[in-house]
Design a protein around this motif. Structure first.
Motif, PDB file in Angstrom:
ATOM      1  N   ILE A 129       0.843  -1.197   0.000  1.00 24.88           N
ATOM      2  CA  ILE A 129       0.000   0.000   0.000  1.00 24.88           C
ATOM      3  C   ILE A 129       0.882   1.252   0.000  1.00 24.88           C
ATOM      4  N   GLU A 130       1.933   1.255   0.760  1.00 25.12           N
ATOM      5  CA  GLU A 130       2.850   2.401   0.794  1.00 25.12           C
ATOM      6  C   GLU A 130       3.509   2.609  -0.555  1.00 25.12           C
ATOM      7  N   SER A 131       3.892   1.523  -1.171  1.00 27.63           N
ATOM      8  CA  SER A 131       4.531   1.641  -2.498  1.00 27.63           C
ATOM      9  C   SER A 131       3.549   2.163  -3.526  1.00 27.63           C
ATOM     10  N   LEU A 132       2.297   1.801  -3.413  1.00 29.47           N
ATOM     11  CA  LEU A 132       1.288   2.302  -4.351  1.00 29.47           C
ATOM     12  C   LEU A 132       0.995   3.779  -4.067  1.00 29.47           C
ATOM     13  N   GLU A 133       1.000   4.167  -2.827  1.00 32.85           N
ATOM     14  CA  GLU A 133       0.744   5.568  -2.476  1.00 32.85           C
ATOM     15  C   GLU A 133       1.902   6.455  -2.917  1.00 32.85           C
ATOM     16  N   ASN A 134       3.092   5.960  -2.836  1.00 29.09           N
ATOM     17  CA  ASN A 134       4.258   6.760  -3.225  1.00 29.09           C
ATOM     18  C   ASN A 134       4.365   6.881  -4.740  1.00 29.09           C
ATOM     19  N   ASN A 135       3.789   6.029  -5.456  1.00 25.99           N
ATOM     20  CA  ASN A 135       3.838   6.104  -6.926  1.00 25.99           C
ATOM     21  C   ASN A 135       2.763   6.939  -7.442  1.00 25.99           C
TER      22      ASN A 135
END
Length: 171
Positions: free
Chosen positions: A165-171
């Motif tokens: 989820i963090e990786s998707l939010e940062n992208n």
């Protein structure tokens, strides 16, 4: 002390008193020793009780019963009517034992006494209960272990989801 224990003690005391009474009646030497210890002037009728012919006592008490009719004299007559020459403590004890053997089931039931069979049943139930508790404890430990493993796996999956989820939010 429960009521049943008190009753049992009273019965034992009465049995001991009766056995001592019969022993004293059947052993003249002991009766002579008692005469030496008990003062003869203590009661007007002491000589009649401690000495003399028992048949004279019976005749005197029967005559007195006809005259006065008191309850104590009736009891004395009934006790004196018993032929004490053939009674000894062993025969009396055997009669008590025979009575208790014959009535033991009723006594056990009435007084709620435990028998060896009852104790054996309780012991088998106790061992079964102990085994069941041991099995439950073993099952609980296994469940706890599997639960900890499940929590670790679940936590790892949650951590992995958080990272995604963090990786998707940062992208």
């Amino acid at each position: 002390m429960d009521a049943t224990e008190a009753i049992a003690v009273i019965i034992l005391i009465i049995a001991i008193v009766v056995l001592v009474y019969y022993y004293l009646l059947n052993s003249p030497s002991t009766l002579d020793k008692i005469r030496n210890y008990v003062p003869t002037s203590a009661d007007a009728h002491m000589d009649e009780v401690l000495g003399g012919n028992p048949s004279d006592l019976v005749n005197n008490e029967v005559a007195a019963e006809e005259g006065s009719g008191s309850m104590t004299k009736r009891i004395k007559v009934k006790l004196s009517d018993i032929d004490m020459s053939g009674i000894n403590t062993d025969a009396f004890s055997n009669k008590i034992d025979a009575f208790l053997d014959a009535k033991s089931d009723e006594l056990i039931k009435d007084w709620s006494l435990a028998t060896t069979d009852d104790l054996e049943d309780l012991q088998t139930k106790f061992s079964e209960t102990t085994n069941n508790v041991d099995e439950l404890e073993k099952d609980y430990k296994e469940f706890k272990k599997s639960s900890e493993e499940f929590q670790k796996v679940t936590q790892e999956k949650l951590d992995d989801l958080d990272k995604r989820i963090e990786s998707l939010e940062n992208n």
